[in-house]
Design a protein around this motif. Structure first.
Motif, mmCIF file in Angstrom:
data_model
loop_
_atom_site.group_PDB
_atom_site.id
_atom_site.type_symbol
_atom_site.label_atom_id
_atom_site.label_comp_id
_atom_site.label_asym_id
_atom_site.label_seq_id
_atom_site.Cartn_x
_atom_site.Cartn_y
_atom_site.Cartn_z
ATOM 1 N N CYS A 116 0.831 -1.214 0.000
ATOM 2 C CA CYS A 116 0.000 0.000 0.000
ATOM 3 C C CYS A 116 0.864 1.262 0.000
ATOM 4 N N ILE A 117 0.554 2.196 -0.883
ATOM 5 C CA ILE A 117 1.304 3.452 -0.922
ATOM 6 C C ILE A 117 0.497 4.591 -0.292
ATOM 7 N N ARG A 118 -0.608 4.225 0.413
ATOM 8 C CA ARG A 118 -1.398 5.211 1.155
ATOM 9 C C ARG A 118 -1.874 6.353 0.256
ATOM 10 N N CYS A 119 -2.446 5.990 -0.856
ATOM 11 C CA CYS A 119 -2.896 7.016 -1.799
ATOM 12 C C CYS A 119 -4.308 7.487 -1.482
ATOM 13 N N SER A 120 -5.083 6.658 -0.797
ATOM 14 C CA SER A 120 -6.463 6.936 -0.371
ATOM 15 C C SER A 120 -7.532 6.631 -1.413
ATOM 16 N N ALA A 121 -7.144 6.069 -2.559
ATOM 17 C CA ALA A 121 -8.167 5.741 -3.576
ATOM 18 C C ALA A 121 -9.237 4.815 -3.008
ATOM 19 N N CYS A 122 -8.813 3.859 -2.168
ATOM 20 C CA CYS A 122 -9.781 2.886 -1.660
ATOM 21 C C CYS A 122 -10.754 3.521 -0.672
ATOM 22 N N ILE A 158 -8.284 -0.316 3.258
ATOM 23 C CA ILE A 158 -7.043 -1.016 3.575
ATOM 24 C C ILE A 158 -6.683 -0.884 5.054
ATOM 25 N N CYS A 208 -7.061 0.682 -6.830
ATOM 26 C CA CYS A 208 -5.775 0.590 -6.117
ATOM 27 C C CYS A 208 -4.605 0.545 -7.094
ATOM 28 N N PRO A 209 -3.672 1.488 -6.966
ATOM 29 C CA PRO A 209 -2.561 1.557 -7.911
ATOM 30 C C PRO A 209 -1.575 0.396 -7.783
ATOM 31 N N VAL A 210 -1.639 -0.341 -6.681
ATOM 32 C CA VAL A 210 -0.754 -1.496 -6.556
ATOM 33 C C VAL A 210 -1.562 -2.796 -6.533
ATOM 34 N N ILE A 236 -4.009 -4.192 -4.851
ATOM 35 C CA ILE A 236 -4.203 -4.996 -3.646
ATOM 36 C C ILE A 236 -5.641 -5.500 -3.627
ATOM 37 N N ILE A 274 -8.108 -5.676 -1.653
ATOM 38 C CA ILE A 274 -8.524 -5.119 -0.357
ATOM 39 C C ILE A 274 -9.729 -5.872 0.241
HETATM 40 S S1 SF4 Z 1 -5.936 2.198 -2.953
HETATM 41 FE FE1 SF4 Z 1 -4.315 0.688 -2.584
HETATM 42 S S2 SF4 Z 1 -2.447 1.914 -2.348
HETATM 43 FE FE2 SF4 Z 1 -4.155 3.332 -2.187
HETATM 44 S S3 SF4 Z 1 -4.539 3.492 0.027
HETATM 45 FE FE3 SF4 Z 1 -5.894 1.905 -0.741
HETATM 46 S S4 SF4 Z 1 -4.741 -0.001 -0.531
HETATM 47 FE FE4 SF4 Z 1 -3.290 1.661 -0.291
#
Ligand code: SF4
Lengths: 166, 727
Positions: free
Chosen positions: B318-324, B348, B379-381, B383, B385
């Motif tokens: 997780c890069i803590r982008c907040s999309a989720c 997440i 999620c850009p990576v 995950i 979730i």
């Molecule tokens: S969308 Fe993915 S990368 Fe972004 S905060 Fe949520 S889990 Fe982390």
């Protein structure tokens, strides 16, 4: 004109960042046109271009604190994003680009890369042995934390770019 | 206060601001990623880098230690919160720093480092404007990127005017920002220590990337001669070139900006001279930077254990982008003060809180994830979730001690060790309920509908009395089909229509419509008896029960696949089970075979029409105006467009809603605790279906939950799109 420069100009325009393409001998004029007084600068480190007399080069901290405009060189720019790379130097480039309301970056047209991939290849080559630290700066500082988007949070609210063409 | 009351209170106070801001971030994300030439490839690249980095983490940390120390800094690897705080207190203490200025860092929140430093008399000033507002208000962040997202401009103005007793009351966002910059500017110049987080750290050069917009992190570092950076160990990536996909994705995924104003690439100690703003003699170039110190504090605090945990490991990507958070229909309603734990919030957060704080903390808010899966594509990576939420829910269930209630003992298969609560067992074993319901219909429906039994259900099972329960049909779809022979000569294709739980017991009509449409298009259809997909138990965190369903479904459908039949599924959440969740429940070959041969009904019709089947035999839309709400999981699978295309092909005029999730989400909307949240999410849907252009349209929706939610929200009765295609 190479396509990268044109696309950089477009990206800058979409960020509301004014830019000018000039010959080295016109750099001083372009900077003067972009700078609001009082203006301070770090040395541009180029033989063929100078800064206007109205700009205080290598200011004292107090001069910096009172300045409206700060002029610094940029190491390179990323056309796709309209980002300029501001190296951190012992001359205080970071301070001059940050503690002002308007930042004017001076960039060599030959130093425009098209995309982030090329930008990071370049960082890979240069970051350790050339500048150590740098800021990839895109447009003015901004915040949405106060209930609406505001340009100019802790950093400059306006950015201008002078592109020097040999 | 009951959970329902607490949620209602938070929604009343913070819901509007959270809703408006998250939705604007979410829309920004869609627009911004659409500009990327190869978004999917970029996400894949980001994912690969993180997978590799976490795999090689110990080695990368060693390498980073060498480079940081080679650059003249110090790396401290802290085991846990106490260890990290002890080290930071030591560093700050040596500087005898009165003021510490800090830029936004979630990891520092995890440490509660401000409190730790306060015990020694150091004052930590938050310099990110949002964090500063919260510091003044003494509140916790409600969002991982925009911490004060729950506060309106008016509320911030009121707070600051009162706290600072301003002569001229501040009002506009510009005035508030200017005031904050000036106030904080002074604090920054008097500070001795600058504290930051780090979004990424490249092991090869020791360069850390800070993703910011305001410029406060830059100032805090430049103005102080001691820099303490705090980061979780998972932030280490192999090389500086690896930053590229993250730099392109993080802003777009979060607030919908193509890139944030500043990406600082710092290889500390930085060369910037240290400065005293009262000095009017020395030019900047004559100042020196010799006394700059740099401390990188890398924090384990449960992360190395997460790395060894097959289900939680992904959290570390997780890069803590907040999309989720922004895409989540429930988060949009309640925000991070409800949908969050000690530090982290959003989808997440379950993974982070389970790993860092423990399963119990994660269990407090984890039920707000309905598994709608809208975060999966965001999620850009990449995950998974929802899966992390499911696994943690399962662990919470298993951890609950207590006696098993005799009444529903039969509802809990032996596989489920531990003791999921009664309500979870009821919803998790909905297949049993549905079978009984059909067998006893219509008596079961009458009983369920009385005020007395509704009250009982509310009290003992937590089923909200304001919800109508599904009406079971006495004759199931499979029963209806046993006396029916397919009459298709020279069939175009042969298919199995999977009798999902709802189509089989409740929404029989959509099943019959599907069979008619398929037969009209020349498909030979059989409807075998087959177990339910396991979606119901899975959504309650009953993983082993779900696995048992998955195995039995595969066993019962396999012979048909063997025979060359396609599997056609009406209920999108069940197709999503086959395509996504079964990956976790079955061996890969079995799952892939099933997923490859399975199609959503409208996707299948689309394929038939594309391959020459004659739409003229179907019902003519004749320009009828239709309003369509696709199902969340169907959209995650990229199957929304097929329904629209088929309806348009058949002459319907189609409008689609862009609400991420209807709010019902399986059993979620039935639960008394969550009824209000569910209805608030549904409100958006109601609004969209009541606009000038939509208010008179025929309403169609793909999912059972969406149909039930729309039925309770609208006067018009919604149907499944397949029913429009039969006369
Ligand atoms: S969308 Fe993915 S990368 Fe972004 S905060 Fe949520 S889990 Fe982390």
């Amino acid at each position: 004109m190479p396509t990268d420069t044109r696309s950089l100009e477009q990206s800058l325009a979409s960020l509301n960042v004014e830019s000018r393409r000039v010959a080295p001998c016109k750099v001083a004029d372009a900077v003067a046109a972009f700078a609001a007084d009082p203006a301070v600068a770090v040395h541009l480190d180029r033989d063929n271009a100078s800064l206007p007399d109205s700009v205080t080069v290598d200011p004292t901290p107090v001069e910096l604190k009172d300045a409206t405009t700060g002029v610094t060189p940029a190491a390179f720019a990323v056309a796709d994003y309209g980002s300029v790379v501001l190296p951190t130097t012992a001359a205080g480039s970071e301070l001059v680009s940050l503690h002002v309301d308007r930042h004017v970056a001076v960039l060599d047209a030959a130093d425009v890369v098209s995309d982030m991939e090329s930008a990071f290849e370049r960082f890979g080559r240069d970051i350790s042995n050339r500048y150590g630290s740098a800021v990839l700066a895109t447009g003015p500082s901004a915040t949405a934390d106060m209930g609406a988007l505001v340009k100019g949070a802790h950093g400059p609210s306006e950015v201008r770019v002078v592109i020097v063409e040999d | 206060m009951s959970k329902a009351d607490r949620l209602r209170e938070i929604m009343d106070e913070e819901g509007d601001a959270v809703h408006a801001n998250t939705q604007s971030f979410n829309r920004g994300r869609y627009d911004s990623v659409a500009d990327l030439e190869d978004y999917e490839a970029l996400k894949e690249e980001a994912r690969t880098i993180k997978e590799d980095a976490i795999e090689r983490l110990p080695e990368l940390i060693d390498r980073l230690e060498e480079t940081v120390e080679g650059n003249g800094g110090t790396l401290y690897l802290a085991d846990d919160v106490a260890d990290a705080n002890r080290y930071i207190r030591e560093v700050v203490g040596e500087e005898s720093a009165k003021t510490v200025v800090k830029s936004k860092s979630m990891t520092s929140e995890e440490l509660d480092v401000n409190d730790a430093l306060a015990t020694d008399g150091h004052e930590v000033v938050e310099t990110d404007l949002g964090e500063w507002v919260l510091q003044v208000a003494d509140e916790a962040p409600s969002h991982i990127v925009a911490p004060a997202i729950h506060k309106s401009r008016e509320a911030i103005a009121e707070l600051l005017n009162e706290h600072f007793d301003s002569d001229e009351p501040l009002e506009t966002a510009e005035e508030l920002t200017t005031f904050a910059r000036e106030t904080l500017g002074e604090r920054i110049s008097e500070a001795d220590v600058g504290m930051t987080g780090a979004n990424f750290i490249a092991a090869d050069t020791g360069t850390m990337a800070l993703v910011t917009s305001e410029g406060n992190a830059r100032k805090s570092i430049a103005a102080t001669d001691t820099h303490v950076a705090i980061a979780g160990v998972e932030k280490v990536i192999p090389s500086i070139e690896d930053l590229q996909p993250f730099v392109e994705l993080i802003g777009r995924s979060g607030t919908g900006q193509d890139i944030t104003s500043y990406i600082s690439l710092l290889t500390p100690p930085v060369k910037t001279p240290t400065i005293n703003f009262n000095d009017d003699e020395t030019p900047l170039s004559a100042l020196d930077d010799d006394d700059r110190e740099f401390h990188l504090v890398l924090i384990d605090n449960g992360r190395m254990a997460m790395r060894n945990d097959d289900d939680l490991r992904e959290t570390l990507y997780c890069i803590r982008c907040s999309a989720c958070s922004n895409v989540c229909a429930n988060f949009q309603q309640v925000g991070g003060h409800a949908f969050g734990g000690e530090t982290y919030s959003g989808g997440i957060a379950t993974g982070w809180e389970a790993g860092v704080e423990g399963t119990d903390v994660a269990g407090e808010f984890n039920d707000l994830c309905t598994g709608c899966s809208r975060c999966v594509d965001a999620c850009p990576v990449k995950i998974d979730i929802p899966w992390i939420n499911t696994v943690v829910r399962d662990r919470v269930n298993r951890g609950k001690a207590g006696k098993i209630d005799f009444l529903v003992d039969g509802l809990t298969p032996d596989d489920e060790a531990g003791n999921p609560p009664l309500q979870k067992r009821l919803f998790g074993n909905f297949e049993t309920v549905a079978k009984l319901g059909s067998a006893l219909a219509p008596l079961s429906n009458w009983l369920a509908d009385t005020t007395v039994s509704k009250r009982m259900m509310d009290r003992f099972l937590g089923i909200d009395a304001r919800r109508d329960l599904p009406e079971f049909k006495r004759e199931t779809l499979t029963e209806w089909c046993t006396d029916r022979d397919s009459t298709i000569q020279n069939p175009r294709r042969q298919a199995v229509l999977y009798p999902d739980l709802y189509t089989n017991h409740v929404q029989i009509e959509r099943g019959k419509a599907a069979i008619r449409v398929l037969e009209t298009l020349g498909v030979d259809v059989v409807v075998p008896t087959a177990p339910s997909s396991g979606r119901a138990p899975l959504s309650q965190g009953m993983v082993e029960t779900a696995r048992d369903h998955a195995e039995r479904v595969a066993d019962s459908l396999d012979p048909f696949i063997e025979e060359g039949r396609d599997i056609v599924v009406i209920e999108p959440s069940d197709l999503a089970m086959f395509e996504r969740e079964y990956e976790q429940l079955l061996d890969l070959a079995t799952q892939e075979r099933l997923a490859d041969e399975s199609y959503e009904i409208m996707e299948y019709v689309f394929g038939l029409l594309e391959n020459g089947a004659d739409a003229a035999a179907l019902c003519e839309g004749a320009g009828e105006h239709v309003a369509y709400h696709s199902h969340c999981q169907q959209r995650t699978l990229g199957l929304e467009g097929h329904t629209v295309a088929v309806l348009e092909h058949c002459g319907f005029d189609v409008w689609t809603s862009d609400v991420e999730c209807c709010g019902m989400a399986g059993s979620f909307g039935y639960k008394s605790d969550y009824y209000d949240v569910s209805m608030a999410a549904g409100d958006e849907l109601r609004r969209q279906f009541h606009e000038k252009d939509t208010q008179n349209r025929t309403v169609v929706a793909s999912g059972t939950s969406c149909l039930e939610q729309l039925d309770s929200l609208l006067e018009r009765h919604p149907t499944h799109p397949i029913e429009l295609l039969v006369d």
